[in-house]
Structure formats: C-alpha cells, structure tokens
Write a protein that holds these residues in place. Structure first.
Motif, short mmCIF file in Angstrom:
data_model
loop_
_atom_site.label_atom_id
_atom_site.label_comp_id
_atom_site.label_asym_id
_atom_site.label_seq_id
_atom_site.Cartn_x
_atom_site.Cartn_y
_atom_site.Cartn_z
N SER A 76 46.05 34.62 44.16
CA SER A 76 45.18 34.52 45.33
C SER A 76 44.98 35.88 45.98
O SER A 76 43.88 36.25 46.38
CB SER A 76 45.74 33.52 46.35
N LYS A 77 46.06 36.65 46.07
CA LYS A 77 45.98 38.00 46.65
C LYS A 77 45.14 38.92 45.77
O LYS A 77 44.40 39.76 46.27
CB LYS A 77 47.39 38.57 46.83
N TRP A 78 45.27 38.74 44.47
CA TRP A 78 44.47 39.55 43.54
C TRP A 78 42.97 39.28 43.73
O TRP A 78 42.17 40.20 43.85
CB TRP A 78 44.91 39.25 42.10
N LEU A 79 42.61 38.00 43.77
CA LEU A 79 41.21 37.64 43.97
C LEU A 79 40.71 38.11 45.33
O LEU A 79 39.58 38.58 45.45
CB LEU A 79 41.03 36.12 43.82
N ALA A 80 41.55 37.98 46.35
CA ALA A 80 41.15 38.41 47.69
C ALA A 80 40.91 39.91 47.73
O ALA A 80 39.97 40.38 48.39
CB ALA A 80 42.22 38.02 48.70
N SER A 81 41.72 40.67 47.01
CA SER A 81 41.55 42.12 47.00
C SER A 81 40.23 42.51 46.37
O SER A 81 39.57 43.46 46.80
CB SER A 81 42.70 42.79 46.24
N SER A 83 37.54 40.54 46.30
CA SER A 83 36.48 40.10 47.20
C SER A 83 36.22 41.15 48.26
O SER A 83 35.10 41.42 48.64
CB SER A 83 36.86 38.77 47.86
N GLU A 84 37.32 41.75 48.75
CA GLU A 84 37.18 42.81 49.75
C GLU A 84 36.47 44.02 49.18
O GLU A 84 35.80 44.76 49.89
CB GLU A 84 38.57 43.21 50.27
N GLU A 86 34.02 43.78 47.29
CA GLU A 86 32.65 43.31 47.14
C GLU A 86 32.23 43.17 45.68
O GLU A 86 31.13 43.52 45.29
CB GLU A 86 31.69 44.24 47.87
N PRO A 123 35.98 30.92 42.40
CA PRO A 123 35.22 31.58 43.49
C PRO A 123 33.92 30.83 43.72
O PRO A 123 33.23 30.44 42.77
CB PRO A 123 34.97 32.98 42.93
#
Length: 321
Positions: A76-81, A83-84, A86, A123
């Motif tokens: 989840s943290k990997w995907l969030a990073s 997403s940030e 872009e 996503p």
C-alpha cells in the motif's frame, strides 16, 4: 535474462534502481517461469522485471527483508508513493499486475503460503468528463451559427437538439425526420444496442428544427438523399467527423476556450439538468444509460463544483485556524 539487470529508465526521469540481493532468488525464478513456462514476450518479461525491481527497491527501503516478508501495508505504501509521483493509473495497474503474478507464482511454488496481494485493491481510474459549458457559454455557442444561411439553420438546429435532448453524436447523425415530433415535443431515438428511447424536444430546439426544415434542408437535398434529418452539403447524412469539426469551429467563433466536443454538449445537458434539480433517474432515462452509476458521475461533478465555490467564496472557508 538476469534479475540483477538495472532498470534502464523509469517512466518519470532517469533514476536507476538496483535489485536488493535478498529479493533476487525468487525474482530470477519468476522471470524464468514467465518466459519459459508462460511463453510471455521478451518485452513483457522486461517490463515485469523493471516493475518488480522498482517494487523490491521500495520494499527494501521500508526494511522488508525479502518477498516472503512482504505485508499488505508495505505494498500500500509503495502504491501510495507512486501516486504521489503522479504516475498514470494505467501504469500503476500494470505494476500491480506484475506483483500479483509474482505472488501467485510464489504461492504455487510453495515458497509462500499466502498471497500478499489478495486484499490489495486495484487503482481506481477517475473518470474525466469532457469540458462542460456554463449556461452563459452555451448560449453564446448556440447563437454562433448564421441563421441567414441554410447551413447556419442546420447547425443551429443540430446543436439545439444535441444539447436540448442529450443526444450522442452517432444518434443525431442517423436521426430520421420522421422520428422528431416538434408539435408534441419529443423524438424517438435509437441508441446503443438499437434500444429505443423517447427524449424531449424543447421549444428552442423545435423552433430551430422548423426553421431548418423550411429554410435549410430543402436547399441541401440532392438526388438520392435519404430521410435523415441533418444533411451534409452533398445531400448525404451528416457525418460524425463533420459534427466534430462544426462543434470545434463554432466554439472558437463563440470565444469558448474550453476543449468542447460533441460529447461535451451531452455532458452539459446532463449537468445543467442536475444543477436545476432534475431527478437523476429521469436524467438516466433521457441519456439512455443502462446503469445508474454512469449517470451518477454527473452528481459528483456538481458536488465538486459546489465545494469549489464554497472554498473560494465563503468567508469562513477562507479563515485560517
């Protein structure tokens, strides 16, 4: 193909990533499996390798010792990073697909007992609607055609009906004259899957259509002309491409800077109805949507507009704590 190879190029920038040694053995086996057993193309295998090296690098930075130690929160943290950073949603989905396939391989080989991607959601791609005109912009757009010319009468009637009834460009291009009843104020339209629906024809559209039928369409009729309502200068049914060209041209003439398209007229129709308090089920029926969820996108657009208005103009919204 060795798993120690470096990522030649990230989709954003020139950052090179090394594969942490503790992730190497399982990844090497997986890459050999997808290439030899699954028969995937070389480019696909390379993409998997690049994505998984990137994932392993980020997991390693979180203190994860190897694939067998990965937990849901780490991914989840990997995907969030990303997403940030872009990344496009399609890119995120592709990267996650590579990780899911790796997890299934590891479970299948008995290296792991549980799939660490099982509870990880895909996503979500936010649906972006074409630009919607304001009511003032729509009035300028509809007033742009020159009503002293037959083609101007046609274009005014075309746009009034598209906006007034929420028609798709494919529907209006093939609309027969006999399907429109200006006196009763409705039209029979055949949409996707040849499904028939009844749409309202407002007073402005009805007036524009009458003017076109009396002072525009007769000048466009040629030998072999069919029964379609809207004709090209050659006397054939107007094409979708021509409607696109006309919408762009008149938007420019009206001084509209938004990227307007024929579908944008349909979106404006739905958005303006909901802004005025129309029932969403009625809008769904007029648009010919099989799923109410498709129509609900417009309510979200209106909610976002209201939130923006509140944030910009309400005195308490601008007041800092």
């Amino acid at each position: 193909m060795g798993a120690k190879s470096k990522v030649k190029r990230r989709e954003k920038g020139e950052v090179r990533l090394e594969l942490p040694p503790s992730f190497e053995a399982e990844l090497s086996g997986f890459l050999a499996w997808v290439q030899l057993e699954k028969g995937l193309a070389k480019n696909t295998v390379q993409s998997y390798e690049n994505d998984l090296i990137q994932c392993a690098q980020h997991l390693h930075s979180q203190g994860v010792s190897g694939w067998q130690a990965v937990e849901l929160v780490n991914l989840s943290k990997w995907l969030a990073s990303m997403s940030e950073d872009e990344y496009a949603v399609a890119s995120l989905a592709r990267k996650l697909s590579a990780v899911r396939m790796l997890a299934k391989y590891l479970v299948g080989e008995g290296i792991m007992t549980e799939d660490f991607t099982e509870l990880l959601p895909n996503p979500k791609k936010r649906r972006r609607l074409p630009d919607c005109l304001t009511i003032e912009e729509m009035e300028r757009f509809l007033s742009a055609p020159d009503l002293t010319r037959p083609l101007g009468k046609r274009d005014r009637a075309l746009f009034e009906l598209m906006y007034g009834s929420g028609l798709r460009v494919s529907e209006i291009c093939m609309l027969p004259m006999t399907s429109v009843d200006c006196e009763e104020g409705y039209a029979r339209v055949y949409g996707k899957g040849s499904k028939e629906r009844i749409v309202p024809v407002g007073k402005h559209a009805a007036t524009a259509i009458r003017n076109y039928l009396h002072g525009g369409r007769p000048q466009l009729v040629k030998e072999g002309t069919g029964g379609e309502l809207f004709l090209s200068i050659r006397g054939k049914a107007i094409s979708r491409k021509m409607v696109w060209v006309l919408v762009k041209d008149y938007a420019r003439k009206a001084g509209i800077e938004k990227n307007l398209s024929p579908h944008g007229l349909r979106h404006s129709f739905a958005t303006h109805l909901l802004m005025g308090g129309a029932d969403i089920r009625a809008v769904q029926e007029m648009l010919g949507h099989a799923d109410i969820g498709t129509t609900q996108v417009y309510t979200q657009v209106e909610v976002e507009r209201l939130l923006d208005e509140h944030a910009n103009f309400h005195p308490m919204a601008q007041k800092s704590d």
